[in-house]
Design a protein around this motif. Structure first.
Motif, PDB file in Angstrom:
ATOM      1  N   UNK A   1      33.022   1.237  39.692  1.00 16.51           N
ATOM      2  CA  UNK A   1      33.595   1.377  40.876  1.00 16.51           C
ATOM      3  C   UNK A   1      33.348   2.864  41.491  1.00 16.51           C
ATOM      4  N   UNK A   2      33.443   3.722  40.593  1.00 15.97           N
ATOM      5  CA  UNK A   2      33.473   5.205  41.030  1.00 15.97           C
ATOM      6  C   UNK A   2      32.001   5.913  41.090  1.00 15.97           C
ATOM      7  N   UNK A   3      31.053   4.918  40.557  1.00 18.70           N
ATOM      8  CA  UNK A   3      29.682   5.356  40.450  1.00 18.70           C
ATOM      9  C   UNK A   3      28.745   5.111  41.883  1.00 18.70           C
ATOM     10  N   UNK A   4      27.727   6.055  42.149  1.00 22.46           N
ATOM     11  CA  UNK A   4      26.911   5.972  43.114  1.00 22.46           C
ATOM     12  C   UNK A   4      25.340   5.800  42.935  1.00 22.46           C
ATOM     13  N   UNK A   5      25.058   5.480  41.694  1.00 23.60           N
ATOM     14  CA  UNK A   5      23.615   5.503  41.354  1.00 23.60           C
ATOM     15  C   UNK A   5      23.126   4.180  41.722  1.00 23.60           C
ATOM     16  N   UNK A   6      21.823   4.131  41.956  1.00 17.93           N
ATOM     17  CA  UNK A   6      20.967   3.163  42.387  1.00 17.93           C
ATOM     18  C   UNK A   6      20.975   1.856  41.245  1.00 17.93           C
ATOM     19  N   UNK A   7      20.830   2.568  40.101  1.00 20.63           N
ATOM     20  CA  UNK A   7      21.112   1.855  38.728  1.00 20.63           C
ATOM     21  C   UNK A   7      22.177   2.505  37.976  1.00 20.63           C
ATOM     22  N   UNK A   8      22.619   1.570  37.079  1.00 22.30           N
ATOM     23  CA  UNK A   8      23.865   1.819  36.182  1.00 22.30           C
ATOM     24  C   UNK A   8      23.265   1.613  34.532  1.00 22.30           C
ATOM     25  N   UNK A   9      24.026   2.124  33.841  1.00 27.38           N
ATOM     26  CA  UNK A   9      23.816   1.551  32.392  1.00 27.38           C
ATOM     27  C   UNK A   9      25.317   1.956  31.715  1.00 27.38           C
ATOM     28  N   UNK A  10      25.778   1.056  30.945  1.00 26.81           N
ATOM     29  CA  UNK A  10      26.992   1.313  30.315  1.00 26.81           C
ATOM     30  C   UNK A  10      26.842   1.886  28.738  1.00 26.81           C
ATOM     31  N   UNK A  11      27.113   2.938  28.326  1.00 24.80           N
ATOM     32  CA  UNK A  11      26.953   3.572  27.084  1.00 24.80           C
ATOM     33  C   UNK A  11      28.423   3.575  26.103  1.00 24.80           C
ATOM     34  N   UNK A  12      28.535   3.195  25.014  1.00 21.43           N
ATOM     35  CA  UNK A  12      29.886   3.346  24.155  1.00 21.43           C
ATOM     36  C   UNK A  12      29.718   4.627  23.674  1.00 21.43           C
ATOM     37  N   UNK A  13      30.816   5.450  23.546  1.00 23.79           N
ATOM     38  CA  UNK A  13      30.858   6.918  23.392  1.00 23.79           C
ATOM     39  C   UNK A  13      30.900   7.161  21.891  1.00 23.79           C
ATOM     40  N   UNK A  14      30.451   5.990  20.923  1.00 21.63           N
ATOM     41  CA  UNK A  14      30.285   6.374  19.760  1.00 21.63           C
ATOM     42  C   UNK A  14      28.723   6.192  19.333  1.00 21.63           C
ATOM     43  N   UNK A  15      28.119   5.708  20.335  1.00 21.41           N
ATOM     44  CA  UNK A  15      26.499   5.324  20.314  1.00 21.41           C
ATOM     45  C   UNK A  15      25.888   6.773  20.752  1.00 21.41           C
ATOM     46  N   UNK A  16      24.277   6.629  20.598  1.00 22.89           N
ATOM     47  CA  UNK A  16      23.483   7.824  21.082  1.00 22.89           C
ATOM     48  C   UNK A  16      22.178   7.121  21.638  1.00 22.89           C
ATOM     49  N   UNK A  17      21.505   8.062  22.239  1.00 20.67           N
ATOM     50  CA  UNK A  17      20.281   7.590  22.878  1.00 20.67           C
ATOM     51  C   UNK A  17      19.264   8.467  22.567  1.00 20.67           C
ATOM     52  N   UNK A  18      17.959   7.826  22.569  1.00 18.96           N
ATOM     53  CA  UNK A  18      16.725   8.667  22.632  1.00 18.96           C
ATOM     54  C   UNK A  18      16.773   9.422  23.859  1.00 18.96           C
ATOM     55  N   UNK A  19      16.135  10.461  23.857  1.00 19.23           N
ATOM     56  CA  UNK A  19      16.174  11.654  25.079  1.00 19.23           C
ATOM     57  C   UNK A  19      15.186  10.970  26.144  1.00 19.23           C
ATOM     58  N   UNK A  20      14.318  10.092  26.142  1.00 13.10           N
ATOM     59  CA  UNK A  20      13.429   9.611  27.266  1.00 13.10           C
ATOM     60  C   UNK A  20      14.074   8.315  27.492  1.00 13.10           C
ATOM     61  N   UNK A  21      15.303   7.822  27.296  1.00 16.84           N
ATOM     62  CA  UNK A  21      15.820   6.414  27.346  1.00 16.84           C
ATOM     63  C   UNK A  21      15.893   6.319  28.991  1.00 16.84           C
ATOM     64  N   UNK A  22      16.633   7.178  29.637  1.00 15.98           N
ATOM     65  CA  UNK A  22      16.845   6.989  31.054  1.00 15.98           C
ATOM     66  C   UNK A  22      15.524   6.848  31.900  1.00 15.98           C
ATOM     67  N   UNK A  23      14.382   7.764  31.608  1.00 18.17           N
ATOM     68  CA  UNK A  23      13.304   7.920  32.361  1.00 18.17           C
ATOM     69  C   UNK A  23      12.437   6.744  31.976  1.00 18.17           C
ATOM     70  N   UNK A  24      12.474   6.240  30.831  1.00 17.93           N
ATOM     71  CA  UNK A  24      11.777   5.272  30.649  1.00 17.93           C
ATOM     72  C   UNK A  24      12.231   3.693  31.144  1.00 17.93           C
ATOM     73  N   UNK A  25      13.460   3.524  31.179  1.00 12.63           N
ATOM     74  CA  UNK A  25      13.896   2.423  31.871  1.00 12.63           C
ATOM     75  C   UNK A  25      13.942   2.607  33.243  1.00 12.63           C
ATOM     76  N   UNK A  26      14.191   3.528  33.883  1.00 14.82           N
ATOM     77  CA  UNK A  26      14.087   3.928  35.229  1.00 14.82           C
ATOM     78  C   UNK A  26      12.876   3.724  35.999  1.00 14.82           C
ATOM     79  N   UNK A  27      11.847   4.029  35.380  1.00 13.88           N
ATOM     80  CA  UNK A  27      10.462   4.104  35.701  1.00 13.88           C
ATOM     81  C   UNK A  27       9.992   2.738  35.581  1.00 13.88           C
TER      82      UNK A  27
END
Length: 322
Positions: free
Chosen positions: A83-109
Protein backbone atom coordinates in the motif's frame (compact mmCIF):
# COMPACT_ATOMS: atom_id res chain seq x y z
CA UNK A 1 6.95 6.50 -10.56
CA UNK A 2 9.50 3.77 -9.88
CA UNK A 3 9.80 0.78 -12.16
CA UNK A 4 10.14 -1.64 -9.25
CA UNK A 5 9.35 -1.50 -5.54
CA UNK A 6 11.11 -3.97 -3.23
CA UNK A 7 9.07 -4.75 -0.10
CA UNK A 8 11.07 -5.99 2.91
CA UNK A 9 9.39 -6.77 6.26
CA UNK A 10 11.93 -6.74 9.08
CA UNK A 11 11.69 -8.79 12.26
CA UNK A 12 14.61 -10.15 14.30
CA UNK A 13 17.08 -10.88 11.49
CA UNK A 14 20.14 -9.01 12.76
CA UNK A 15 22.41 -11.96 11.94
CA UNK A 16 21.49 -11.91 8.25
CA UNK A 17 20.02 -8.55 7.30
CA UNK A 18 23.27 -6.80 6.31
CA UNK A 19 23.90 -9.32 3.54
CA UNK A 20 20.33 -8.87 2.36
CA UNK A 21 20.59 -5.07 2.32
CA UNK A 22 23.90 -4.97 0.49
CA UNK A 23 22.52 -7.27 -2.21
CA UNK A 24 19.51 -4.96 -2.64
CA UNK A 25 21.32 -1.61 -2.62
CA UNK A 26 23.97 -2.90 -5.05
CA UNK A 27 21.45 -4.00 -7.68
CA UNK A 28 22.63 -2.99 -11.16
CA UNK A 29 19.24 -1.39 -11.83
CA UNK A 30 18.70 2.18 -10.63
CA UNK A 31 15.00 3.00 -10.72
CA UNK A 32 14.12 1.00 -7.59
CA UNK A 33 12.02 2.00 -4.60
CA UNK A 34 12.82 0.29 -1.28
CA UNK A 35 10.04 -0.12 1.31
CA UNK A 36 11.20 -1.48 4.67
CA UNK A 37 8.59 -2.36 7.29
CA UNK A 38 9.76 -2.50 10.88
CA UNK A 39 7.41 -5.11 12.33
CA UNK A 40 8.30 -4.24 15.93
CA UNK A 41 11.64 -6.01 15.64
CA UNK A 42 13.25 -6.63 19.04
CA UNK A 43 16.89 -6.74 17.92
CA UNK A 44 19.34 -4.41 16.14
CA UNK A 45 18.00 -4.97 12.63
CA UNK A 46 16.82 -1.37 12.18
CA UNK A 47 20.14 0.05 13.40
CA UNK A 48 21.92 -2.19 10.91
CA UNK A 49 19.63 -0.85 8.17
CA UNK A 50 20.54 2.72 9.16
CA UNK A 51 24.25 1.92 9.17
CA UNK A 52 24.21 0.13 5.82
CA UNK A 53 22.15 2.87 4.17
CA UNK A 54 24.89 5.41 5.00
CA UNK A 55 27.18 3.45 2.68
CA UNK A 56 24.78 3.98 -0.22
CA UNK A 57 23.89 7.71 -0.25
CA UNK A 58 22.67 7.44 -3.85
CA UNK A 59 19.90 5.10 -2.65
CA UNK A 60 18.80 7.17 0.36
CA UNK A 61 16.07 9.13 -1.44
CA UNK A 62 14.59 5.88 -2.75
CA UNK A 63 14.01 4.39 0.71
CA UNK A 64 10.81 4.39 2.74
CA UNK A 65 10.83 3.07 6.32
CA UNK A 66 7.50 2.20 7.94
CA UNK A 67 7.26 1.43 11.66
CA UNK A 68 4.35 -0.82 12.55
CA UNK A 69 2.50 0.13 15.71
CA UNK A 70 2.59 -3.51 16.78
CA UNK A 71 3.89 -6.85 15.50
CA UNK A 72 1.55 -7.75 12.63
CA UNK A 73 3.53 -10.63 11.14
CA UNK A 74 4.91 -10.96 7.63
CA UNK A 75 1.58 -11.19 5.79
CA UNK A 76 0.07 -7.94 7.04
CA UNK A 77 3.47 -6.21 6.90
CA UNK A 78 3.70 -7.10 3.23
CA UNK A 79 0.23 -5.65 2.71
CA UNK A 80 1.30 -2.43 4.43
CA UNK A 81 4.39 -2.30 2.23
CA UNK A 82 2.38 -2.82 -0.95
CA UNK A 83 0.00 0.00 0.00
CA UNK A 84 2.95 2.35 0.59
CA UNK A 85 4.76 1.44 -2.64
CA UNK A 86 4.55 3.28 -5.96
CA UNK A 87 6.44 1.02 -8.38
CA UNK A 88 4.91 -0.40 -11.53
CA UNK A 89 6.12 -3.82 -10.36
CA UNK A 90 6.81 -5.11 -6.87
CA UNK A 91 8.76 -7.97 -5.35
CA UNK A 92 8.70 -9.25 -1.78
CA UNK A 93 12.07 -10.08 -0.20
CA UNK A 94 12.58 -11.61 3.26
CA UNK A 95 15.21 -9.78 5.31
CA UNK A 96 17.25 -12.94 5.96
CA UNK A 97 17.58 -13.80 2.24
CA UNK A 98 19.76 -12.14 -0.40
CA UNK A 99 19.81 -11.67 -4.17
CA UNK A 100 22.07 -11.78 -7.18
CA UNK A 101 22.96 -8.24 -8.22
CA UNK A 102 21.21 -8.49 -11.58
CA UNK A 103 17.97 -9.89 -10.18
CA UNK A 104 15.80 -6.79 -10.59
CA UNK A 105 17.11 -5.80 -14.01
CA UNK A 106 16.68 -9.35 -15.33
CA UNK A 107 13.14 -9.80 -14.03
CA UNK A 108 12.01 -6.30 -15.00
CA UNK A 109 13.40 -6.51 -18.54
CA UNK A 110 11.66 -9.85 -18.97
CA UNK A 111 8.39 -8.35 -17.72
CA UNK A 112 8.60 -5.38 -20.08
CA UNK A 113 9.66 -7.38 -23.13
CA UNK A 114 6.78 -9.83 -22.73
CA UNK A 115 4.23 -7.46 -21.16
CA UNK A 116 3.91 -9.91 -18.29
CA UNK A 117 1.88 -9.45 -15.12
CA UNK A 118 4.14 -11.87 -13.24
CA UNK A 119 7.70 -13.02 -13.90
CA UNK A 120 8.88 -16.09 -11.97
CA UNK A 121 12.41 -17.45 -11.68
CA UNK A 122 14.43 -20.24 -10.09
CA UNK A 123 16.23 -19.82 -6.76
CA UNK A 124 19.01 -21.18 -4.56
CA UNK A 125 18.59 -22.84 -1.19
CA UNK A 126 21.58 -21.86 0.94
CA UNK A 127 22.41 -24.24 3.79
CA UNK A 128 25.40 -24.29 6.12
CA UNK A 129 27.47 -26.63 3.97
CA UNK A 130 26.04 -26.35 0.49
CA UNK A 131 24.04 -24.35 -2.03
CA UNK A 132 21.27 -26.09 -3.97
CA UNK A 133 19.86 -24.84 -7.28
CA UNK A 134 16.07 -25.22 -7.24
CA UNK A 135 14.54 -25.31 -10.69
CA UNK A 136 10.87 -24.40 -10.92
CA UNK A 137 8.76 -26.75 -13.02
CA UNK A 138 6.78 -24.27 -15.09
CA UNK A 139 4.89 -25.59 -18.07
CA UNK A 140 6.44 -24.43 -21.33
CA UNK A 141 3.25 -22.69 -22.42
CA UNK A 142 2.68 -21.30 -18.90
CA UNK A 143 -0.97 -22.30 -18.92
CA UNK A 144 -2.67 -20.89 -15.83
CA UNK A 145 -4.51 -24.02 -14.67
CA UNK A 146 -1.34 -26.08 -15.05
CA UNK A 147 0.64 -23.58 -12.95
CA UNK A 148 -1.95 -23.52 -10.16
CA UNK A 149 -2.08 -27.31 -10.07
CA UNK A 150 1.73 -27.52 -10.07
CA UNK A 151 2.24 -25.22 -7.12
CA UNK A 152 -0.41 -27.07 -5.10
CA UNK A 153 1.48 -30.30 -5.82
CA UNK A 154 4.85 -28.82 -4.86
CA UNK A 155 6.39 -28.60 -8.34
CA UNK A 156 6.38 -24.79 -8.07
CA UNK A 157 7.28 -22.93 -4.88
CA UNK A 158 4.50 -20.55 -3.76
CA UNK A 159 7.02 -18.03 -2.37
CA UNK A 160 6.53 -14.41 -3.40
CA UNK A 161 10.27 -13.74 -3.18
CA UNK A 162 11.06 -15.17 -6.62
CA UNK A 163 8.16 -13.43 -8.38
CA UNK A 164 8.07 -9.93 -9.84
CA UNK A 165 4.43 -8.83 -9.85
CA UNK A 166 2.54 -5.86 -11.30
CA UNK A 167 1.51 -3.80 -8.30
CA UNK A 168 -2.06 -3.32 -9.48
CA UNK A 169 -2.65 -7.08 -9.22
CA UNK A 170 -2.58 -6.63 -5.45
CA UNK A 171 -5.45 -4.11 -5.48
CA UNK A 172 -8.21 -6.65 -4.87
CA UNK A 173 -6.24 -9.30 -2.99
CA UNK A 174 -7.16 -10.67 0.40
CA UNK A 175 -4.23 -11.08 2.82
CA UNK A 176 -4.39 -13.68 5.62
CA UNK A 177 -3.60 -12.61 9.16
CA UNK A 178 -1.25 -15.53 9.87
CA UNK A 179 2.40 -15.50 8.80
CA UNK A 180 2.92 -19.16 7.99
CA UNK A 181 1.83 -20.40 4.56
CA UNK A 182 0.45 -17.04 3.49
CA UNK A 183 2.35 -17.20 0.19
CA UNK A 184 0.19 -20.12 -0.90
CA UNK A 185 -2.99 -18.08 -0.65
CA UNK A 186 -1.53 -14.87 -2.06
CA UNK A 187 0.22 -16.56 -4.99
CA UNK A 188 -2.97 -18.44 -5.87
CA UNK A 189 -4.85 -15.15 -6.16
CA UNK A 190 -2.07 -13.50 -8.17
CA UNK A 191 -1.91 -16.39 -10.63
CA UNK A 192 -5.68 -16.48 -10.97
CA UNK A 193 -6.07 -12.77 -11.71
CA UNK A 194 -3.02 -12.45 -14.00
CA UNK A 195 -3.33 -12.31 -17.78
CA UNK A 196 0.29 -13.11 -18.66
CA UNK A 197 2.80 -15.17 -16.64
CA UNK A 198 6.43 -15.40 -17.75
CA UNK A 199 9.28 -17.54 -16.52
CA UNK A 200 13.01 -16.77 -16.48
CA UNK A 201 15.11 -19.91 -16.46
CA UNK A 202 17.75 -18.58 -14.03
CA UNK A 203 18.21 -18.40 -10.25
CA UNK A 204 18.57 -15.00 -8.57
CA UNK A 205 17.20 -15.36 -5.03
CA UNK A 206 19.20 -17.00 -2.23
CA UNK A 207 16.74 -18.59 0.17
CA UNK A 208 18.23 -18.79 3.66
CA UNK A 209 17.75 -22.31 5.04
CA UNK A 210 20.09 -21.73 7.99
CA UNK A 211 17.79 -19.34 9.86
CA UNK A 212 15.50 -21.86 11.54
CA UNK A 213 14.04 -19.13 13.77
CA UNK A 214 12.29 -17.65 10.72
CA UNK A 215 9.48 -20.18 11.21
CA UNK A 216 7.04 -19.74 14.09
CA UNK A 217 6.22 -22.45 16.63
CA UNK A 218 4.49 -25.57 15.39
CA UNK A 219 1.33 -24.70 17.31
CA UNK A 220 1.06 -21.36 15.55
CA UNK A 221 1.88 -23.03 12.24
CA UNK A 222 -1.11 -25.38 12.56
CA UNK A 223 -3.42 -22.46 13.39
CA UNK A 224 -2.17 -20.60 10.32
CA UNK A 225 -2.63 -23.70 8.16
CA UNK A 226 -6.26 -23.89 9.29
CA UNK A 227 -6.76 -20.28 8.19
CA UNK A 228 -5.05 -20.87 4.83
CA UNK A 229 -7.11 -24.00 4.19
CA UNK A 230 -10.39 -22.17 4.73
CA UNK A 231 -9.35 -19.10 2.73
CA UNK A 232 -8.09 -21.08 -0.26
CA UNK A 233 -11.13 -23.38 -0.16
CA UNK A 234 -13.50 -20.40 -0.09
CA UNK A 235 -11.62 -18.69 -2.91
CA UNK A 236 -11.66 -21.77 -5.15
CA UNK A 237 -15.36 -22.32 -4.44
CA UNK A 238 -16.18 -18.68 -5.16
CA UNK A 239 -14.51 -19.02 -8.58
CA UNK A 240 -16.24 -22.39 -9.15
CA UNK A 241 -12.91 -24.21 -9.61
CA UNK A 242 -12.70 -26.09 -6.31
CA UNK A 243 -13.41 -29.52 -7.82
CA UNK A 244 -10.78 -28.95 -10.52
CA UNK A 245 -7.98 -28.48 -7.98
CA UNK A 246 -9.38 -30.32 -4.96
CA UNK A 247 -6.97 -33.27 -4.83
CA UNK A 248 -3.86 -31.15 -5.51
CA UNK A 249 -4.96 -28.53 -2.96
CA UNK A 250 -5.77 -31.13 -0.31
CA UNK A 251 -2.40 -32.77 -0.89
CA UNK A 252 -0.66 -29.41 -0.31
CA UNK A 253 -2.44 -28.82 3.00
CA UNK A 254 -1.79 -32.43 4.04
CA UNK A 255 1.98 -32.04 3.44
CA UNK A 256 2.08 -28.66 5.20
CA UNK A 257 0.37 -30.23 8.21
CA UNK A 258 2.45 -33.41 8.41
CA UNK A 259 5.70 -31.41 8.33
CA UNK A 260 4.55 -29.13 11.17
CA UNK A 261 2.39 -31.15 13.57
CA UNK A 262 3.64 -31.80 17.09
CA UNK A 263 2.02 -35.14 17.91
CA UNK A 264 -1.07 -37.19 16.96
CA UNK A 265 -1.23 -36.46 13.26
CA UNK A 266 -4.71 -37.90 12.78
CA UNK A 267 -6.20 -35.58 15.40
CA UNK A 268 -4.30 -32.61 13.99
CA UNK A 269 -5.34 -33.13 10.37
CA UNK A 270 -8.95 -33.81 11.38
CA UNK A 271 -9.00 -30.51 13.28
CA UNK A 272 -8.44 -28.81 9.92
CA UNK A 273 -10.78 -31.01 7.89
CA UNK A 274 -11.62 -34.71 8.01
CA UNK A 275 -11.61 -34.66 4.20
CA UNK A 276 -7.83 -34.21 4.33
CA UNK A 277 -7.13 -37.39 6.30
CA UNK A 278 -6.40 -39.69 3.36
CA UNK A 279 -3.23 -41.61 2.60
CA UNK A 280 -3.46 -40.85 -1.12
CA UNK A 281 -2.48 -37.22 -0.51
CA UNK A 282 1.04 -38.34 0.39
CA UNK A 283 1.49 -40.05 -2.95
CA UNK A 284 -0.06 -37.26 -5.04
CA UNK A 285 2.48 -34.74 -3.75
CA UNK A 286 5.79 -34.26 -5.57
CA UNK A 287 8.08 -35.19 -2.68
CA UNK A 288 10.93 -37.70 -2.59
CA UNK A 289 10.42 -41.42 -2.01
CA UNK A 290 12.02 -41.39 1.46
CA UNK A 291 9.78 -38.54 2.58
CA UNK A 292 6.75 -40.45 1.37
CA UNK A 293 7.83 -43.41 3.51
CA UNK A 294 8.38 -41.16 6.54
CA UNK A 295 5.04 -39.41 6.04
CA UNK A 296 3.32 -42.79 5.79
CA UNK A 297 4.87 -43.74 9.15
CA UNK A 298 3.43 -40.54 10.65
CA UNK A 299 0.04 -41.15 9.02
CA UNK A 300 -0.27 -44.51 10.78
CA UNK A 301 0.49 -42.95 14.16
CA UNK A 302 4.16 -43.83 14.73
CA UNK A 303 5.05 -40.33 15.91
CA UNK A 304 8.23 -41.26 17.78
CA UNK A 305 9.76 -43.01 14.79
CA UNK A 306 8.75 -40.22 12.41
CA UNK A 307 10.21 -37.45 14.59
CA UNK A 308 13.40 -39.44 14.99
CA UNK A 309 13.74 -39.72 11.20
CA UNK A 310 12.96 -36.05 10.79
CA UNK A 311 15.59 -34.97 13.32
CA UNK A 312 18.10 -37.09 11.48
CA UNK A 313 17.30 -35.46 8.16
CA UNK A 314 17.54 -31.99 9.65
CA UNK A 315 20.90 -32.78 11.21
CA UNK A 316 22.31 -34.17 7.99
CA UNK A 317 21.05 -31.34 5.86
CA UNK A 318 22.24 -28.67 8.29
CA UNK A 319 19.31 -26.33 8.31
CA UNK A 320 17.03 -27.66 5.58
CA UNK A 321 13.54 -28.05 7.02
CA UNK A 322 11.67 -31.00 5.51
Amino acid sequence: MYDVSIIVPIYNTEKYIEKCLVSLFEQDYKNIEYVFINDETMDNSMQILSNVLKRYPDRKEDVKIINNEKNYGSSMSRKIGIEASTGLYTIQIDSDDWCELDMISSLYNKAVSENADIVCCDFFENCMLKKVYVKEDYDIILEKDSIINSFFLGEIHPSLCNKLVKRNLYNSLDFPKGSFGEDLYISLQLFYFSDKISYLNSAFLHYNRVNLSSVTSRKNNINDIKEIFLKVKNFLESKEIYDKFKDAFHSKIFIMTITNYNGNFSKTINSISEDLNKLKYIYIAKVGFMKKIAFTIAFFGFDGLYFSIKRGWMGVKKGIKI
